[in-house]
Write an enzyme that holds these catalytic residues in place. Sequence first.
Site, PDB file in Angstrom:
ATOM      1  N   SER A 131       0.824  -1.197   0.000  1.00 47.11           N
ATOM      2  CA  SER A 131       0.000   0.000   0.000  1.00 47.11           C
ATOM      3  C   SER A 131       0.870   1.263   0.000  1.00 47.11           C
ATOM      4  O   SER A 131       1.625   1.499  -0.938  1.00 47.11           O
ATOM      5  CB  SER A 131      -0.957  -0.021   1.181  1.00 47.11           C
ATOM      6  OG  SER A 131      -1.841   1.067   1.152  1.00 47.11           O
ATOM      7  N   ASP A 279      -6.525   1.631  -3.567  1.00 51.13           N
ATOM      8  CA  ASP A 279      -7.810   1.291  -2.949  1.00 51.13           C
ATOM      9  C   ASP A 279      -8.325   2.427  -2.079  1.00 51.13           C
ATOM     10  O   ASP A 279      -9.454   2.375  -1.595  1.00 51.13           O
ATOM     11  CB  ASP A 279      -7.723  -0.012  -2.140  1.00 51.13           C
ATOM     12  CG  ASP A 279      -6.763   0.066  -0.970  1.00 51.13           C
ATOM     13  OD1 ASP A 279      -5.979   1.031  -0.884  1.00 51.13           O
ATOM     14  OD2 ASP A 279      -6.773  -0.859  -0.127  1.00 51.13           O
TER      15      ASP A 279
END
Length: 485
Positions: A131, A279
């Site tokens: 991430s 995301d």
Amino acid sequence: MTPLTITPADTAPADTAPAETPPTPRLTSIVKAYDVRGIVGEQLTSAVAEAIGWAFGRFVYDEADDPAEPRSSAVVIGYDMRDSSPVLAAAFAEGVTAAGLDVVMLGLASTDMVYFASGTLDLPGAMFTASHNPARYNGIKLCMAGAAPLSLDTGLARVRDVAQAVLDGVVHRPILPSGVVTERNLLADYADYLNELVDLSWIRPLHVVVDAGNGMAGYTVPAVLDHPRLQVSGMYFELDGTFPNHEANPLEPANLVDVQGAVRRVGADVGLAFDGDADRCFVIDELGRPVSPSAITALVASRELARSPGSTVLYNTISSRAVPEIIAESGGRAVRTRVGHSFIKAEMAATGAVFGGEHSAHYYFADFFNADTGMLAALHVLAALGGQERPLSELVAEFERYSRSGEINTPVADALAVLGRIRGWARERGAEVDELDGVEVRLPDGQWFNVRASNTEPLLRLNVEAPTSQAMGGLRDEILALIRS
């Protein structure tokens, strides 16, 4: 594939010192509450990825929800733009196929693309990404078929322990018919699916600046936002896991400076900033100011409740209290949850919620398999903005009612001791304390704060809210001093 074995020490020649080998990685240090995250080459190696792949393959095969239903026959795998991701994903795939399951290799993907694949193909999935973490990190996000979450409480601990036994050489892996790997690109299907959920054909033309942060939004945005009503100006779309321009973490204000400046410079209607695996999405108004994720949660909630009146909407413990107020005003039922995608996805399924939002800019949708997708949230913002004539700053003003600190992170050596000080401070003032997630302290006159430990880093995270900026600033400074004393 070479099996993992242990050679007894007494097989070494008597006149030769045994070769030094690196210690076996301990998976308890990298398997977190709901994902895997570690330093590549030290904590997360190809051997570790292969062992986790084998353990995960056996878990999803053995843990069929209904014995009458066919067991999972394959696992979908995607990976981000980090240099280590393809190698680790390939090692994981080796483990899965050695466990007797097939692999559908998506190649480059955002995390929500893997959820889309898991949901539409009804297969368990694995996404290789760290991430927003720095380049030296990587990780694995795992889900069951239908994008169902996997956490320590629902099976990740078992996967961890079996993988550790494999690495330690104390488990015998039976020789099974090996699965096969097939490649499949679902980018166009993913883009079509999202654009079917939110129709932009009727909006006014919008100029959108997108900062991909050299992450996976540089791969997905050109497909999803390829629309005649949108003029997209892209920043840092080149896929580069070293993050040469700034960290791909839009929660940190420093990482928004470039997109804020670009929005003002070109006179754009809105800016979007994505994290490394795309995301999460942060929104910037036409004045170059960040829009609170709580305001985005309330905005999207009002849209979903207009479509599904009376439905349940989730919000997490650090969201603004404006969120449950607006959900109620929109005729919905607000349910408060812990921070973390596995907790919220499980609550989405349990409550039948149509939508859920986190203040970290994760947004969850029932019509996206209860999974989080920043891209779908962005489409909702564009539809709301383009469906009326006001600028974004005026549109979101009705959803921002209180003054907030934003999330403030502080490295600490002993999180438990600090949280104990917070509880003592609250007791002295007779304040209400809630420990659903971390320590939340509610004071008179609408002031509150939450302090919780990070699930992925040695940090305490502070969020403060009050009716005025002066009250918020005073409370923020007092609690920061308590944390850092």
